[in-house]
Design a protein around this motif. Structure first.
Motif, PDB file in Angstrom:
ATOM      1  N   GLU A  65       0.830  -1.213   0.000  1.00 37.75           N
ATOM      2  CA  GLU A  65       0.000   0.000   0.000  1.00 37.75           C
ATOM      3  C   GLU A  65       0.864   1.262   0.000  1.00 37.75           C
ATOM      4  OE1 GLU A  65      -2.874   1.919   3.246  1.00 37.75           O
ATOM      5  OE2 GLU A  65      -3.490  -0.070   2.576  1.00 37.75           O
ATOM      6  N   ASP A  66       1.934   1.263   0.807  1.00 34.43           N
ATOM      7  CA  ASP A  66       2.838   2.416   0.840  1.00 34.43           C
ATOM      8  C   ASP A  66       3.611   2.550  -0.464  1.00 34.43           C
ATOM      9  OD1 ASP A  66       2.027   3.098   3.388  1.00 34.43           O
ATOM     10  OD2 ASP A  66       3.606   1.918   4.354  1.00 34.43           O
ATOM     11  N   LEU A  67       3.951   1.422  -1.079  1.00 33.10           N
ATOM     12  CA  LEU A  67       4.629   1.445  -2.383  1.00 33.10           C
ATOM     13  C   LEU A  67       3.735   2.074  -3.442  1.00 33.10           C
ATOM     14  CD1 LEU A  67       7.091   0.447  -4.127  1.00 33.10           C
ATOM     15  CD2 LEU A  67       5.730  -1.588  -4.552  1.00 33.10           C
ATOM     16  N   LYS A  68       2.463   1.714  -3.445  1.00 28.02           N
ATOM     17  CA  LYS A  68       1.532   2.280  -4.412  1.00 28.02           C
ATOM     18  C   LYS A  68       1.304   3.771  -4.170  1.00 28.02           C
ATOM     19  CE  LYS A  68      -0.692  -1.996  -5.625  1.00 28.02           C
ATOM     20  NZ  LYS A  68      -1.902  -2.766  -5.748  1.00 28.02           N
ATOM     21  N   GLU A  69       1.318   4.182  -2.907  1.00 29.33           N
ATOM     22  CA  GLU A  69       1.168   5.603  -2.580  1.00 29.33           C
ATOM     23  C   GLU A  69       2.368   6.402  -3.083  1.00 29.33           C
ATOM     24  OE1 GLU A  69      -0.464   9.049  -1.333  1.00 29.33           O
ATOM     25  OE2 GLU A  69      -1.453   7.102  -1.343  1.00 29.33           O
ATOM     26  N   SER A  83       3.551   2.062 -12.845  1.00 27.45           N
ATOM     27  CA  SER A  83       2.932   1.035 -12.014  1.00 27.45           C
ATOM     28  C   SER A  83       3.860   0.691 -10.856  1.00 27.45           C
ATOM     29  CB  SER A  83       2.633  -0.223 -12.829  1.00 27.45           C
ATOM     30  OG  SER A  83       3.843  -0.807 -13.270  1.00 27.45           O
ATOM     31  N   ALA A  84       3.300   0.013  -9.866  1.00 34.58           N
ATOM     32  CA  ALA A  84       4.062  -0.424  -8.697  1.00 34.58           C
ATOM     33  C   ALA A  84       3.718  -1.870  -8.414  1.00 34.58           C
ATOM     34  CB  ALA A  84       3.726   0.438  -7.490  1.00 34.58           C
ATOM     35  N   GLU A  88       8.985  -2.639  -6.668  1.00 37.23           N
ATOM     36  CA  GLU A  88       9.542  -1.731  -7.664  1.00 37.23           C
ATOM     37  C   GLU A  88       8.474  -0.780  -8.167  1.00 37.23           C
ATOM     38  OE1 GLU A  88      13.112  -4.171  -9.859  1.00 37.23           O
ATOM     39  OE2 GLU A  88      11.196  -3.980 -10.873  1.00 37.23           O
ATOM     40  N   ILE A  89       8.918   0.421  -8.507  1.00 37.49           N
ATOM     41  CA  ILE A  89       8.052   1.410  -9.138  1.00 37.49           C
ATOM     42  C   ILE A  89       8.571   1.614 -10.545  1.00 37.49           C
ATOM     43  CG2 ILE A  89       7.259   3.799  -9.099  1.00 37.49           C
ATOM     44  CD1 ILE A  89       7.677   3.744  -6.058  1.00 37.49           C
TER      45      ILE A  89
END
Length: 113
Positions: A65-69, A83-84, A88-89
């Motif tokens: 969730e923090d990666l997507k944020e 994308s995430a 990886e981003i």
């Protein structure tokens, strides 16, 4: 029923006990490190992308969730898509210098490789 996937139970011995209920062990979600403790690597990648360039931000330690944020924040600042997934981003285009600047301003330790 999505958690009741038969492929996850291959090699399992089943019980004839009518009250037996099969449960899978869920992996504990990793705790997100503070931005000052993150050591992110920003790189350019062209492999398996049809010749297109993408900027990859790797080595994020934390929850999905923090990666997507963080991905949403970077996409918004760069004005592009991405994308995430899997720690990886991926940002479309060559934005290495801009992303390193954005991440260091946000308190992350980021370096260009």
């Amino acid at each position: 029923m999505s958690g009741n996937d038969w492929k996850a139970r291959l090699g399992t011995v089943y019980s004839t006990d009518p009250d037996f209920e099969y449960t899978t062990a869920a992996a504990p979600e990793q705790e997100t490190l503070a931005p000052a403790r993150q050591r992110l690597r920003v790189a350019l990648d062209r492999r398996n992308r049809g010749g297109k360039q993408v900027t990859v931000v790797a080595d994020f330690v934390g929850s999905e969730e923090d990666l997507k944020e963080l991905c949403r924040f970077l996409k918004q600042k760069c004005g592009v898509g991405g994308s995430a997934k899997e720690g990886e981003i991926i940002i479309q285009g060559d934005f290495r210098d801009k992303i390193v600047g954005i991440l260091t301003d946000a308190g992350y330790k980021a370096r260009k490789i």
